[in-house]
Design a protein around this motif. Sequence first.
Motif, PDB file in Angstrom:
ATOM      1  N   UNK A 299       2.554  62.895  69.490  1.00 46.80           N
ATOM      2  CA  UNK A 299       3.769  63.231  70.232  1.00 46.80           C
ATOM      3  C   UNK A 299       3.585  64.484  71.101  1.00 46.80           C
ATOM      4  N   UNK A 300       2.867  65.482  70.604  1.00 48.78           N
ATOM      5  CA  UNK A 300       2.748  66.732  71.370  1.00 48.78           C
ATOM      6  C   UNK A 300       1.723  66.639  72.516  1.00 48.78           C
ATOM      7  N   UNK A 301       1.013  65.519  72.605  1.00 45.94           N
ATOM      8  CA  UNK A 301       0.026  65.247  73.664  1.00 45.94           C
ATOM      9  C   UNK A 301      -1.135  66.260  73.667  1.00 45.94           C
ATOM     10  N   UNK A 302      -1.183  67.130  72.672  1.00 50.80           N
ATOM     11  CA  UNK A 302      -2.283  68.111  72.635  1.00 50.80           C
ATOM     12  C   UNK A 302      -3.297  67.703  71.573  1.00 50.80           C
ATOM     13  N   UNK A 303      -2.811  66.910  70.641  1.00 49.15           N
ATOM     14  CA  UNK A 303      -3.719  66.481  69.578  1.00 49.15           C
ATOM     15  C   UNK A 303      -3.691  64.958  69.486  1.00 49.15           C
ATOM     16  N   UNK A 304      -4.707  64.451  68.815  1.00 57.02           N
ATOM     17  CA  UNK A 304      -4.798  62.999  68.685  1.00 57.02           C
ATOM     18  C   UNK A 304      -5.275  62.647  67.281  1.00 57.02           C
ATOM     19  N   UNK A 305      -4.907  61.461  66.804  1.00 55.44           N
ATOM     20  CA  UNK A 305      -5.462  60.971  65.538  1.00 55.44           C
ATOM     21  C   UNK A 305      -6.577  59.992  65.888  1.00 55.44           C
ATOM     22  N   UNK A 306      -7.666  60.097  65.175  1.00 53.02           N
ATOM     23  CA  UNK A 306      -8.810  59.219  65.449  1.00 53.02           C
ATOM     24  C   UNK A 306      -9.116  58.437  64.173  1.00 53.02           C
ATOM     25  N   UNK A 307      -9.091  57.112  64.280  1.00 49.56           N
ATOM     26  CA  UNK A 307      -9.413  56.274  63.116  1.00 49.56           C
ATOM     27  C   UNK A 307     -10.638  55.434  63.448  1.00 49.56           C
ATOM     28  N   UNK A 308     -11.534  55.305  62.477  1.00 49.17           N
ATOM     29  CA  UNK A 308     -12.716  54.454  62.695  1.00 49.17           C
ATOM     30  C   UNK A 308     -13.236  53.961  61.356  1.00 49.17           C
ATOM     31  N   UNK A 309     -14.173  53.034  61.410  1.00 46.00           N
ATOM     32  CA  UNK A 309     -14.744  52.535  60.159  1.00 46.00           C
ATOM     33  C   UNK A 309     -16.252  52.790  60.121  1.00 46.00           C
ATOM     34  N   UNK A 310     -16.723  53.014  58.907  1.00 44.52           N
ATOM     35  CA  UNK A 310     -18.177  53.163  58.662  1.00 44.52           C
ATOM     36  C   UNK A 310     -18.504  52.277  57.455  1.00 44.52           C
ATOM     37  N   UNK A 311     -19.775  52.031  57.224  1.00 46.65           N
ATOM     38  CA  UNK A 311     -20.144  51.252  56.034  1.00 46.65           C
ATOM     39  C   UNK A 311     -19.716  52.034  54.789  1.00 46.65           C
ATOM     40  N   UNK A 312     -19.189  51.306  53.786  1.00 45.10           N
ATOM     41  CA  UNK A 312     -18.771  51.976  52.551  1.00 45.10           C
ATOM     42  C   UNK A 312     -19.903  52.821  51.978  1.00 45.10           C
ATOM     43  N   UNK A 313     -21.120  52.295  52.089  1.00 45.32           N
ATOM     44  CA  UNK A 313     -22.267  53.010  51.523  1.00 45.32           C
ATOM     45  C   UNK A 313     -22.504  54.341  52.226  1.00 45.32           C
ATOM     46  N   UNK A 314     -21.982  54.475  53.469  1.00 40.07           N
ATOM     47  CA  UNK A 314     -22.193  55.719  54.234  1.00 40.07           C
ATOM     48  C   UNK A 314     -21.003  56.656  54.147  1.00 40.07           C
ATOM     49  N   UNK A 315     -19.919  56.246  53.442  1.00 40.86           N
ATOM     50  CA  UNK A 315     -18.673  57.013  53.509  1.00 40.86           C
ATOM     51  C   UNK A 315     -18.856  58.468  53.070  1.00 40.86           C
ATOM     52  N   UNK A 316     -19.505  58.683  51.935  1.00 45.60           N
ATOM     53  CA  UNK A 316     -19.637  60.067  51.457  1.00 45.60           C
ATOM     54  C   UNK A 316     -20.438  60.931  52.418  1.00 45.60           C
ATOM     55  N   UNK A 317     -21.479  60.344  52.972  1.00 43.73           N
ATOM     56  CA  UNK A 317     -22.283  61.098  53.937  1.00 43.73           C
ATOM     57  C   UNK A 317     -21.463  61.390  55.193  1.00 43.73           C
ATOM     58  N   UNK A 318     -20.652  60.399  55.617  1.00 43.64           N
ATOM     59  CA  UNK A 318     -19.830  60.599  56.824  1.00 43.64           C
ATOM     60  C   UNK A 318     -18.847  61.743  56.593  1.00 43.64           C
ATOM     61  N   UNK A 319     -18.236  61.762  55.407  1.00 41.26           N
ATOM     62  CA  UNK A 319     -17.265  62.828  55.123  1.00 41.26           C
ATOM     63  C   UNK A 319     -17.953  64.193  55.162  1.00 41.26           C
ATOM     64  N   UNK A 320     -19.136  64.277  54.575  1.00 40.47           N
ATOM     65  CA  UNK A 320     -19.757  65.606  54.580  1.00 40.47           C
ATOM     66  C   UNK A 320     -20.192  66.018  55.987  1.00 40.47           C
ATOM     67  N   UNK A 321     -20.577  65.060  56.823  1.00 44.16           N
ATOM     68  CA  UNK A 321     -20.895  65.401  58.226  1.00 44.16           C
ATOM     69  C   UNK A 321     -19.643  65.916  58.932  1.00 44.16           C
ATOM     70  N   UNK A 322     -18.503  65.237  58.708  1.00 46.17           N
ATOM     71  CA  UNK A 322     -17.270  65.608  59.427  1.00 46.17           C
ATOM     72  C   UNK A 322     -16.662  66.897  58.886  1.00 46.17           C
TER      73      UNK A 322
END
Length: 407
Positions: A299-322
């Motif tokens: 709503x504020x046009x300054x921020x955005x939500x970003x949704x995406x998918x990764x392989x379940x096997x990579x989820x923990x690694x993805x979280x630590x990267x982010x």
Amino acid sequence: MARVVMKFGGTSVADLDRIRNAAQRVKREVESGNEVAVVVSAMAGVTNQLVDYVQSAGSLYDLREYDTVVSSGEQVTSGLLSIVLQDMGINARSWLGWQGPIITNDAHGSARIERIEVDDIIRRFGEGQVAVFAGFQGVGPDGRISTLGRGGSDTSAVAIAAALKADRCDIYTDVDGIYTTDPRIVAKARKMDKITYEEMLELASQGAKVLQTRSVEMAMKHGVRVQVLSSFEDKPGTLVVDEDEIVEQAIVSGIAYNRDEAKVTLRSVRDTPGVAASIFGPLMAAAINVDMIVQNISADKKTTDMTFTVAKADLNRAISVLEDKSNGLTYDSLDSDPSVAKISVIGVGMRSHAGVAQKMFSALADKGINIEVISTSEIKISVLVAEEYTELALRSLHTAYGLDSED
Ligand code: ADP
Ligand code: ASP
Ligand code: MG
């Protein structure tokens, strides 16, 4: 005389009786005068067990050692089938990945085949010998054994068929062909006589495990005539063919599902140029593949939500990267959800027909199934839904697109 490749999957070589059953089929081909190369998987369940051992042995395991362990299942079946064939009076010899050799790149755990040397095999065909290859394995540039990713024996079979310039590549499995969707989930799934390479490629890459995606890519590239058929019943299976071999084209020909992905949402990411690069760059650098992506404007046009998918096997690694903010990424919170399923409807007829997506959305809405993410390509529409709705979604879409079998 024809030159044929016969591949037997895990359930088709699950015990000695089944290996004998596979051997009978090989014998039939030999007796009808054909030159035969066989490719075998590990006995059913064995590769899963080996993967479990590796994961329990060490959390950050070395992929070269993973390959050493998980490739062993196929070594056993290639030897056993050769013994059984010899016992039946058939001249047979096993071949491991390093013996062909089947040369791959260095991507241990999911290596790609680069070259197969078949001169010796062809010479032995001349002596009436059957070659029994251990599927799923090759040898990397480091001289070490490599494996081709789960389901990789299909790719071994197609690659060997291409190298041998075989007339046929028959993939024997526990279903009698390729169906409009997984027949183990949708009882009304219909067996197809033929499917195009392109549709099969899309079905496989969206989760239909009946053929490994790379095997279809390779068959398409080299024009290998692949047939998927039952190792338990004597009847024709499904042929994978060029588009011009199919007379009547359905708009939607198949539906696939994939429960191996997880959803990640970053809330209130600063909406400036380069934001996507700052999220996906580090993921890519960590060799984490991202599949579906949606970006919403807040709503504020300054921020955005970003949704995406990764392989379940990579989820923990993805979280630590982010969570590593050193790359300048700022956001309010990170949510993740591994309980999702991607459902994809596929058909080359979609190119020329409108309304396919709308039918999907309303069929899911009728069942009260919420769509979390949508992505489309020329011949495919995928939606992400809560995992618990996988079966309901598959069944209702199967009916909505008129795919249900009559009986
Ligand atoms: P194999 O061990 O012979 O390689 P897989 O388990 O890898 O066998 O592949 C066969 C399985 O693929 C079937 O048992 C079936 O549950 C699943 N499958 C998923 N989608 C489809 C489909 N569209 N048609 C046929 N089988 C499918
Ligand atoms: N045995 C390997 C697996 O289970 C390869 C295959 O069966 O295709 O993934
Ligand atoms: Mg398989």
